[in-house]
Design a protein around this motif. Structure first.
Motif, PDB file in Angstrom:
ATOM      1  N   MET A   1       0.824  -1.213   0.000  1.00 40.29           N
ATOM      2  CA  MET A   1       0.000   0.000   0.000  1.00 40.29           C
ATOM      3  C   MET A   1       0.855   1.258   0.000  1.00 40.29           C
ATOM      4  SD  MET A   1      -3.243  -0.966   2.437  1.00 40.29           S
ATOM      5  CE  MET A   1      -4.031   0.608   2.094  1.00 40.29           C
ATOM      6  N   ALA A   2       2.010   1.212   0.682  1.00 41.32           N
ATOM      7  CA  ALA A   2       2.907   2.369   0.696  1.00 41.32           C
ATOM      8  C   ALA A   2       3.443   2.648  -0.707  1.00 41.32           C
ATOM      9  CB  ALA A   2       4.057   2.123   1.665  1.00 41.32           C
ATOM     10  N   VAL A   3       3.780   1.601  -1.443  1.00 41.69           N
ATOM     11  CA  VAL A   3       4.252   1.777  -2.816  1.00 41.69           C
ATOM     12  C   VAL A   3       3.121   2.341  -3.682  1.00 41.69           C
ATOM     13  CG1 VAL A   3       5.169   0.633  -4.868  1.00 41.69           C
ATOM     14  CG2 VAL A   3       5.962  -0.063  -2.595  1.00 41.69           C
ATOM     15  N   CYS A   4       1.901   1.868  -3.459  1.00 46.18           N
ATOM     16  CA  CYS A   4       0.747   2.376  -4.212  1.00 46.18           C
ATOM     17  C   CYS A   4       0.518   3.859  -3.950  1.00 46.18           C
ATOM     18  CB  CYS A   4      -0.507   1.585  -3.854  1.00 46.18           C
ATOM     19  SG  CYS A   4      -0.491  -0.127  -4.425  1.00 46.18           S
ATOM     20  N   GLU A   5       0.690   4.267  -2.697  1.00 49.24           N
ATOM     21  CA  GLU A   5       0.470   5.671  -2.344  1.00 49.24           C
ATOM     22  C   GLU A   5       1.534   6.577  -2.959  1.00 49.24           C
ATOM     23  OE1 GLU A   5       0.367   5.757   1.882  1.00 49.24           O
ATOM     24  OE2 GLU A   5      -1.537   4.662   2.031  1.00 49.24           O
ATOM     25  N   GLU A   6       2.776   6.107  -2.963  1.00 49.79           N
ATOM     26  CA  GLU A   6       3.882   6.931  -3.457  1.00 49.79           C
ATOM     27  C   GLU A   6       4.152   6.724  -4.943  1.00 49.79           C
ATOM     28  OE1 GLU A   6       5.284   9.208  -1.674  1.00 49.79           O
ATOM     29  OE2 GLU A   6       4.283   8.662   0.214  1.00 49.79           O
ATOM     30  N   MET A   7       3.793   5.530  -5.451  1.00 51.16           N
ATOM     31  CA  MET A   7       4.123   5.140  -6.817  1.00 51.16           C
ATOM     32  C   MET A   7       5.617   5.343  -7.099  1.00 51.16           C
ATOM     33  SD  MET A   7       2.023   3.592  -8.618  1.00 51.16           S
ATOM     34  CE  MET A   7       0.394   2.966  -8.264  1.00 51.16           C
ATOM     35  N   HIS A   8       6.397   4.993  -6.074  1.00 50.19           N
ATOM     36  CA  HIS A   8       7.847   5.171  -6.160  1.00 50.19           C
ATOM     37  C   HIS A   8       8.474   4.337  -5.045  1.00 50.19           C
ATOM     38  CE1 HIS A   8      11.770   7.161  -6.265  1.00 50.19           C
ATOM     39  NE2 HIS A   8      11.413   7.657  -7.451  1.00 50.19           N
ATOM     40  N   PHE A   9       9.329   3.387  -5.408  1.00 54.23           N
ATOM     41  CA  PHE A   9       9.893   2.489  -4.406  1.00 54.23           C
ATOM     42  C   PHE A   9      10.790   3.216  -3.413  1.00 54.23           C
ATOM     43  CE2 PHE A   9       8.307  -0.833  -7.097  1.00 54.23           C
ATOM     44  CZ  PHE A   9       8.181  -1.937  -6.270  1.00 54.23           C
ATOM     45  N   SER A  10      11.576   4.153  -3.888  1.00 51.42           N
ATOM     46  CA  SER A  10      12.508   4.854  -3.007  1.00 51.42           C
ATOM     47  C   SER A  10      11.767   5.683  -1.962  1.00 51.42           C
ATOM     48  CB  SER A  10      13.441   5.757  -3.835  1.00 51.42           C
ATOM     49  OG  SER A  10      14.332   6.454  -2.975  1.00 51.42           O
ATOM     50  N   ARG A  11      10.768   6.458  -2.404  1.00 55.72           N
ATOM     51  CA  ARG A  11       9.995   7.281  -1.462  1.00 55.72           C
ATOM     52  C   ARG A  11       9.208   6.400  -0.496  1.00 55.72           C
ATOM     53  NH1 ARG A  11       8.942  10.546  -6.132  1.00 55.72           N
ATOM     54  NH2 ARG A  11       6.873   9.598  -6.364  1.00 55.72           N
TER      55      ARG A  11
END
Length: 299
Positions: free
Chosen positions: A10-20
């Motif tokens: 879900m965190a990746v979905c929210e940021e759409m960026h692996f690093s962030r």
């Protein structure tokens, strides 16, 4: 499948960026990528389309995101319910009301509620975006006009609100019990500004009657409107229950007929959110308070 993997997803979905997303989760990017890869391997489908530095959800990813939201919503519900069991008389609640409604619903109610539930913390916010803020979770309960049907919300009818004309006690209309709505066309009026919910409602009735309301003075505060009426500057259309409960001797309340402006007021909260002791206590107190006010004023 582990909850932590879903949390990472879900965190990746929210940021759409692996690093962030890894920074937000306080983990390394390599660990985050590994957990997402394990999740994809277990499900047997890719969850993200990887396009260089850009990523996008696959159809499978969209399904998992939707279901993950339900999972964490149920977990939050359980946590709130268990936390309440530890302190049945404590808690806090944030209430959203339409601008001006606090004067009608909450001045005396707040004192009554505090005396009955001294351990509960209550915050009242005036806002024109009650439904949006209930959906976002920034307010727990909204007191507003009845919204369109939406499965995200639970709606509890509160009361049917009629509007009346407030004039100074020595105004020629003060002795009349009622006046045709159409007569507002030629009256000197003081009103809320055009973006206020009450003004929009009355403006709608005016347009149906074939004219536009053109107040001589507009103000955002209820106290200013009442003061202007008391000084004879103009008349104002306000909720009858409010005017009757205030009981100001300098202001006469005249019924508006053909038509009588009205709206339905309700309590609204998110259907997926646990309704704790504080919320239940407030809704019960508010319902009884409105009923008592209606009986007292005969509205």
């Amino acid at each position: 499948m582990e909850l932590r993997q879903l949390e990472y997803f879900m965190a990746v979905c929210e940021e759409m960026h692996f690093s962030r997303a890894s920074e937000k989760l306080c983990t390394t990017q390599s660990n985050l990528s590994q957990q997402i890869k394990l999740l994809e391997n277990e499900l047997g489908v890719p969850l993200f389309d990887r396009m260089g530095k850009r990523i996008a959800l696959t159809d499978a990813g969209k399904v998992l995101l939707d279901q993950s939201r339900h999972v964490f919503s149920h977990i939050a519900y359980a946590r709130d319910a268990i936390a309440e069991m530890k302190d049945m008389q404590g808690g806090s609640i944030t209430i959203g009301v339409l601008p001006g409604d606090a004067d009608l619903l909450f001045n005396a109610l707040l004192v009554q509620f505090h005396h009955t539930y001294p351990k509960l913390s209550l915050s009242v916010i005036e806002t024109t975006k009650i439904i949006e803020q209930v959906a976002a979770g920034t307010i727990d309960i909204g007191v507003t006009t009845t919204p369109s049907p939406d499965e995200r919300f639970t709606v509890v009818p509160l009361f049917h609100e009629e509007f009346a004309l407030a004039v100074r006690s020595d105004h020629p209309l003060a002795e009349k019990g009622k006046v045709a709505f159409e007569q507002l066309r030629d009256m000197k009026m003081v009103m809320f500004p055009p973006d206020h919910q009450v003004r929009q409602l009355i403006g709608h009735y005016c347009l149906q009657a074939g004219f536009r309301l053109q107040p001589h003075i507009e103000t955002t505060t209820l106290s200013s409107l009442l003061s202007l009426v008391e000084q004879g500057i103009g008349a104002c259309v306000l909720p009858r229950l409010l005017l009757e409960s205030l009981g100001k001797k300098e202001i006469a309340v005249v019924s508006l007929v053909n038509p009588t402006p009205s709206q339905d007021i309700c309590i609204v909260y998110r259907s997926d959110k646990y309704v704790g002791f504080a919320a239940r206590a407030f809704m019960d107190t508010l319902t009884r308070y409105i009923q008592a006010a209606k009986e007292l004023t005969g509205v």
